[in-house]
Design an enzyme around this catalytic site. Structure first.
Site, PDB file in Angstrom:
ATOM      1  N   ASP A  93     -61.731 -57.297 117.522  1.00  0.00           N
ATOM      2  CA  ASP A  93     -60.930 -57.035 118.724  1.00  0.00           C
ATOM      3  C   ASP A  93     -60.283 -58.347 119.171  1.00  0.00           C
ATOM      4  O   ASP A  93     -60.548 -59.409 118.613  1.00  0.00           O
ATOM      5  CB  ASP A  93     -61.801 -56.413 119.840  1.00  0.00           C
ATOM      6  CG  ASP A  93     -62.901 -57.356 120.335  1.00  0.00           C
ATOM      7  OD1 ASP A  93     -62.608 -58.528 120.649  1.00  0.00           O
ATOM      8  OD2 ASP A  93     -64.075 -56.934 120.414  1.00  0.00           O
ATOM      9  N   HIS A 115     -63.933 -62.110 110.486  1.00  0.00           N
ATOM     10  CA  HIS A 115     -63.848 -60.801 109.844  1.00  0.00           C
ATOM     11  C   HIS A 115     -62.462 -60.169 110.006  1.00  0.00           C
ATOM     12  O   HIS A 115     -62.307 -58.972 109.779  1.00  0.00           O
ATOM     13  CB  HIS A 115     -64.922 -59.857 110.407  1.00  0.00           C
ATOM     14  CG  HIS A 115     -66.305 -60.207 109.944  1.00  0.00           C
ATOM     15  ND1 HIS A 115     -67.438 -59.654 110.484  1.00  0.00           N
ATOM     16  CD2 HIS A 115     -66.731 -61.064 108.985  1.00  0.00           C
ATOM     17  CE1 HIS A 115     -68.517 -60.168 109.872  1.00  0.00           C
ATOM     18  NE2 HIS A 115     -68.099 -61.024 108.979  1.00  0.00           N
TER      19      HIS A 115
HETATM   20  N1  APR Z   1     -75.187 -57.832 125.739  1.00  0.00           N
HETATM   21  C1  APR Z   1     -75.728 -58.600 124.752  1.00  0.00           C
HETATM   22  N2  APR Z   1     -76.057 -58.121 123.543  1.00  0.00           N
HETATM   23  C2  APR Z   1     -75.824 -56.817 123.300  1.00  0.00           C
HETATM   24  C3  APR Z   1     -75.262 -55.954 124.267  1.00  0.00           C
HETATM   25  C4  APR Z   1     -74.931 -56.510 125.537  1.00  0.00           C
HETATM   26  N3  APR Z   1     -74.392 -55.778 126.532  1.00  0.00           N
HETATM   27  N4  APR Z   1     -75.179 -54.714 123.728  1.00  0.00           N
HETATM   28  C5  APR Z   1     -75.662 -54.796 122.475  1.00  0.00           C
HETATM   29  N5  APR Z   1     -76.060 -56.064 122.207  1.00  0.00           N
HETATM   30  C6  APR Z   1     -76.651 -56.608 120.984  1.00  0.00           C
HETATM   31  C7  APR Z   1     -77.533 -55.633 120.247  1.00  0.00           C
HETATM   32  O1  APR Z   1     -78.862 -55.723 120.744  1.00  0.00           O
HETATM   33  C8  APR Z   1     -77.425 -56.115 118.805  1.00  0.00           C
HETATM   34  O2  APR Z   1     -78.407 -57.064 118.489  1.00  0.00           O
HETATM   35  O3  APR Z   1     -75.591 -56.890 120.105  1.00  0.00           O
HETATM   36  C9  APR Z   1     -76.042 -56.775 118.769  1.00  0.00           C
HETATM   37  C10 APR Z   1     -75.004 -56.013 117.999  1.00  0.00           C
HETATM   38  O4  APR Z   1     -75.394 -55.967 116.648  1.00  0.00           O
HETATM   39  P1  APR Z   1     -74.559 -55.175 115.549  1.00  0.00           P
HETATM   40  O5  APR Z   1     -74.210 -53.813 116.060  1.00  0.00           O
HETATM   41  O6  APR Z   1     -75.313 -55.281 114.276  1.00  0.00           O
HETATM   42  O7  APR Z   1     -73.174 -55.982 115.460  1.00  0.00           O
HETATM   43  P2  APR Z   1     -72.839 -57.385 114.800  1.00  0.00           P
HETATM   44  O8  APR Z   1     -74.050 -58.246 114.702  1.00  0.00           O
HETATM   45  O9  APR Z   1     -71.653 -57.916 115.514  1.00  0.00           O
HETATM   46  O10 APR Z   1     -72.400 -56.950 113.346  1.00  0.00           O
HETATM   47  C11 APR Z   1     -71.963 -57.931 112.442  1.00  0.00           C
HETATM   48  O11 APR Z   1     -71.476 -56.309 110.779  1.00  0.00           O
HETATM   49  O12 APR Z   1     -70.696 -54.183 110.293  1.00  0.00           O
HETATM   50  C12 APR Z   1     -70.414 -55.532 110.279  1.00  0.00           C
HETATM   51  O13 APR Z   1     -68.333 -56.539 110.158  1.00  0.00           O
HETATM   52  C13 APR Z   1     -69.190 -55.876 111.056  1.00  0.00           C
HETATM   53  O14 APR Z   1     -68.731 -57.848 112.366  1.00  0.00           O
HETATM   54  C14 APR Z   1     -69.691 -56.830 112.109  1.00  0.00           C
HETATM   55  C15 APR Z   1     -70.943 -57.384 111.488  1.00  0.00           C
END
Ligand code: APR
Length: 240
Positions: A93, A115
Site C-alpha cells: 500500500d 515487495h
Molecule cells: N498493531 C500491531 N500489530 C498488528 C496489528 C495492529 N493493529 N494487527 C495485526 N498485527 C500483527 C499481527 O499480530 C501479525 O503478527 O501484524 C502481523 C501481521 O503479520 P502477517 O499477516 O503475517 O503480515 P506480514 O508479516 O506483513 O507478512 C509478510 O508475507 O504474504 C506475504 O508479501 C506478503 O508482505 C507480506 C509478507
C-alpha cells in the site's frame, strides 16, 4: 543514548487499523485465496484474470483507506531524525508515503517498498515500471513494448525482493533495528534482525503479539500499532 543509524521494518500490522487486512489470518487464507493461487508467477501464467482481479480489488481499496497514527508517527520520525533512517516496508500500500505528505523527510531518510507497490505496474517484456492507478485486464497490453503485458509491480513468492543490496548495507551498519507489525513468517525480512544483531544493533519488536522470531529481539512491546508506535517514536526523539 547515542543511537543514530536506524533501520525500521514494517509489515501489514502497521496498516491493519487503516482497514487493510493482514495476511496470515486464522483461516490461513489470504482474503479468501490460497497464496499460491494469487501471488506467484505460476498463478499469473495459469490464471491471469484471477490474479489481476485480486490486485485490482486491492488497488481500488486504497482509495478507501487512510494512514493511521502509526504511519504518521513514522513520518514524524523521518522528518525529525538527524541521521540515517531507512524505512523498509513489506507492504504494497502507499500509506507510509501518504503519511509523509506535507512533511519534509530528513536527508538521511529513505523508504523502500521491498515487495513492490500496488500503484505501479511493470512491463513483462521490457521490465519498465510505471505508475498505475486503474484496473489491469487479464492480458493488458503494455505501452512500453509491442510484445509486453502489464502485470502488478508486486514481488510474488519465488521472486527477489527489491533493493536488497541497499537494505543489507544499512542493516550491516545500523545501531537500532525496529520491526513493526510483522509476523516474522516470510523471508528474507525474517532474517533482518539477525543481520542487525551481527552489526551490534539494539533490536526492538513492536507488534500486536510476539512474532515467530520474538526471541531474536532485545526487547518487545505489544499492543496496537496506533498506540505503541507513536509512544516509541516519542521516546526515540526525546532520547537523542
Ligand atoms: N498493531 C500491531 N500489530 C498488528 C496489528 C495492529 N493493529 N494487527 C495485526 N498485527 C500483527 C499481527 O499480530 C501479525 O503478527 O501484524 C502481523 C501481521 O503479520 P502477517 O499477516 O503475517 O503480515 P506480514 O508479516 O506483513 O507478512 C509478510 O508475507 O504474504 C506475504 O508479501 C506478503 O508482505 C507480506 C509478507
Amino acid at each position: 543514548m547515542g543511537l543514530s543509524r536506524l533501520v525500521i521494518l514494517t509489515g501489514s500490522g502497521v496498516s491493519a487499523e487503516s482497514g487493510v487486512p493482514t495476511f496470515r489470518a486464522a483461516d490461513g487464507l489470504w482474503l479468501g485465496h490460497r497464496v499460491e493461487d494469487v501471488a506467484t508467477p505460476e498463478a499469473f501464467a495459469r490464471d491471469p484474470a484471477l490474479v489481476q482481479d485480486f490486485y485490482n480489488r486491492r488497488r481500488r481499496q486504497l482509495a478507501e483507506v487512510q494512514p493511521n497514527a502509526a504511519h504518521r508517527a513514522l513520518a514524524r520520525l523521518a522528518a525529525e531524525w538527524r541521521s540515517d533512517c531507512l524505512l523498509v516496508t513489506q507492504n504494497v500500500d502507499d500509506l507510509h508515503e501518504r503519511a509523509q505528505a506535507g512533511t519534509s523527510p530528513g536527508s538521511g531518510f529513505r523508504l523502500i517498498q521491498m515487495h513492490g507497490e500496488l500503484l505501479k505496474a511493470v512491463c513483462t517484456a521490457s521490465g519498465r515500471v510505471c505508475e498505475w492507478r486503474d484496473d489491469l485486464q487479464a492480458r493488458h497490453p503494455s505501452p512500453h513494448a509491442a510484445d509486453g503485458l502489464l502485470r502488478p509491480h508486486i514481488v510474488w513468492f519465488g521472486e527477489l525482493p527489491l533493493e536488497m543490496d541497499t537494505i543489507e548495507a544499512a542493516l550491516g551498519r545500523c545501531d537500532l533495528f525496529v520491526s513493526i507489525g510483522t509476523s516474522g513468517a516470510v523471508w528474507p525480512a525474517v532474517g533482518f534482525v539477525q543481520q542487525a544483531r551481527r552489526a551490534g544493533a539494539r533490536t526492538v519488536e513492536l507488534n500486536l503479539e510476539p512474532s515467530l522470531n520474538q526471541e531474536m529481539f532485545d526487547e518487545g512491546r505489544y499492543g496496537l500499532a496506533s498506540q505503541i508506535v507513536p509512544a516509541f517514536v516519542d521516546e526515540l526523539l526525546a532520547d537523542r
